[in-house]
Design a protein around this motif. Structure first.
Motif, PDB file in Angstrom:
ATOM      1  N   LYS A  75       9.399   2.385   2.341  1.00 40.58           N
ATOM      2  CA  LYS A  75       8.956   1.486   3.408  1.00 40.58           C
ATOM      3  C   LYS A  75      10.135   0.758   4.051  1.00 40.58           C
ATOM      4  CE  LYS A  75       4.224   0.652   1.848  1.00 40.58           C
ATOM      5  NZ  LYS A  75       3.219  -0.362   1.478  1.00 40.58           N
ATOM      6  N   GLU A 128       4.213   0.170  11.769  1.00 42.78           N
ATOM      7  CA  GLU A 128       2.981  -0.202  11.054  1.00 42.78           C
ATOM      8  C   GLU A 128       2.150   1.019  10.705  1.00 42.78           C
ATOM      9  OE1 GLU A 128       4.118  -1.671  13.804  1.00 42.78           O
ATOM     10  OE2 GLU A 128       4.804  -3.517  12.836  1.00 42.78           O
ATOM     11  N   GLU A 129       2.046   1.957  11.634  1.00 42.97           N
ATOM     12  CA  GLU A 129       1.280   3.189  11.375  1.00 42.97           C
ATOM     13  C   GLU A 129       1.926   4.003  10.262  1.00 42.97           C
ATOM     14  OE1 GLU A 129      -0.669   4.120  15.774  1.00 42.97           O
ATOM     15  OE2 GLU A 129       1.389   4.731  15.336  1.00 42.97           O
ATOM     16  N   ASP A 132       1.290   2.345   6.889  1.00 41.66           N
ATOM     17  CA  ASP A 132      -0.093   2.607   6.483  1.00 41.66           C
ATOM     18  C   ASP A 132      -0.240   4.042   5.984  1.00 41.66           C
ATOM     19  OD1 ASP A 132      -2.998   1.847   6.447  1.00 41.66           O
ATOM     20  OD2 ASP A 132      -3.124   3.475   7.911  1.00 41.66           O
ATOM     21  N   HIS A 133       0.503   4.967   6.597  1.00 37.17           N
ATOM     22  CA  HIS A 133       0.470   6.373   6.194  1.00 37.17           C
ATOM     23  C   HIS A 133       1.002   6.531   4.769  1.00 37.17           C
ATOM     24  CE1 HIS A 133       0.017  10.573   7.455  1.00 37.17           C
ATOM     25  NE2 HIS A 133       1.151  10.843   6.812  1.00 37.17           N
ATOM     26  N   ASP A 135       0.916   4.223   2.460  1.00 39.99           N
ATOM     27  CA  ASP A 135      -0.104   3.659   1.561  1.00 39.99           C
ATOM     28  C   ASP A 135      -1.222   4.669   1.304  1.00 39.99           C
ATOM     29  OD1 ASP A 135       1.162   1.236   1.225  1.00 39.99           O
ATOM     30  OD2 ASP A 135       0.120   0.264   2.901  1.00 39.99           O
ATOM     31  N   LYS A 136      -1.623   5.401   2.331  1.00 38.54           N
ATOM     32  CA  LYS A 136      -2.670   6.412   2.169  1.00 38.54           C
ATOM     33  C   LYS A 136      -2.199   7.535   1.241  1.00 38.54           C
ATOM     34  CE  LYS A 136      -4.935   5.712   6.659  1.00 38.54           C
ATOM     35  NZ  LYS A 136      -5.223   6.317   7.993  1.00 38.54           N
TER      36      LYS A 136
END
Length: 276
Positions: A75, A128-129, A132-133, A135-136
């Motif tokens: 990240k 941000e996207e 989030d990716h 995290d998925k």
């Protein structure tokens, strides 16, 4: 009618030869000339690092009073990049018709070379996207591999390679990098475990459920010997997939005090893409 692009052809070819990848890789061990050709075409100057998945890995890395999970390293890299493209789907899982892990969680590409990636392969994303990716991918139990992969510049037909950093989210059954155990050592050694990361087996906790043996390890590091689970630490890359598969804490990942410095230094080297 949409014009057929080089990327369309590359995707078709990759899907066609996907199940031949192990045979193709094995030849690099048998032919010195073939090994040099494959290395030159697909793996030259590669630098690839395995980052453990954080699900079920409870121990955090501590440094100077702070702590963070391994994925935070990825990240931090993403936060320092302006050019980000997320692959529309995972070509590997789609080619292998994977049913155990999401096919829609594709690679993340970073760096100025991403501007040349065709839209039918991936879409431009915000920081941000991308976070989030990641995290998925973590939640899905995927393991992360980050580095410069020449093969990506070849199949997408984008250059230069120094301007492209790839973050793969890998599963046991389908990642292209699973062929590394089948490749000659001169090529496979380019895929590295993070310095200071060690996978440990705790036999007293093992219930012999054998879930870690069900093709979980991408690097063929886990086997059954003399009726007991065994880990080959020379082959192990510390991806953490076996840790996720074990429900009895029989396999854990440990870190040394030097891990943080090693991680930061390696990521800084890879982030030369910022100066491109």
């Amino acid at each position: 009618m949409r014009k057929i692009s080089f990327a369309d052809i590359s995707i078709f070819v990759l899907k066609y030869i996907f199940n031949w990848r192990f045979w193709i890789a094995e030849i690099t061990k048998k032919s010195r000339i073939y090994r040099k050709i494959v290395d030159k075409m697909l793996f030259e100057d590669d630098e690839i690092i395995v980052v453990p998945n954080t699900i079920n890995i409870n121990k955090k890395i501590e440094s100077e009073g702070s702590e963070f999970l391994p994925t935070q390293v990825i990240k931090d890299v993403i936060k320092r990049c302006d050019d980000i493209v997320i692959m529309n789907s995972c070509l590997c899982r789609a080619s292998n018709n994977c049913e155990d892990y999401p096919q829609d969680i594709g690679c993340i590409f970073l760096g100025p070379t991403t501007r040349k990636i065709p839209k039918n392969i991936g879409h431009k994303a915000t920081v941000e996207e991308a976070l989030d990716h990641v995290d998925k991918a973590d939640a899905a139990g995927l393991s992360h591999i980050i580095g410069r992969n020449k093969i990506d510049t070849v199949w997408m037909n984008v250059r230069p390679g120094k301007g492209l950093l790839t973050i793969c989210h890998c599963c046991p059954c389908c990642c292209l990098w699973k062929v590394y155990p089948n490749l000659d050592d001169e090529i496979s050694d380019k895929l590295e475990r993070l310095d200071g990361v060690t996978v440990k087996l705790h036999e007293e906790n093992c219930r012999m459920c054998k879930k870690c043996l069900n093709e979980v390890c991408m690097f063929q590091a886990i086997s059954l010997k003399d009726g007991k689970i065994s880990i080959d630490h020379d082959n192990c890359k510390g991806c953490g997939l076996c840790v996720n598969s074990c429900k009895f804490d029989a396999i854990t990942i440990d870190y040394t005090d030097e891990t943080i410095d090693n991680v930061v230094n390696r990521m800084d080297d890879l982030l030369e893409i910022r100066d491109f």
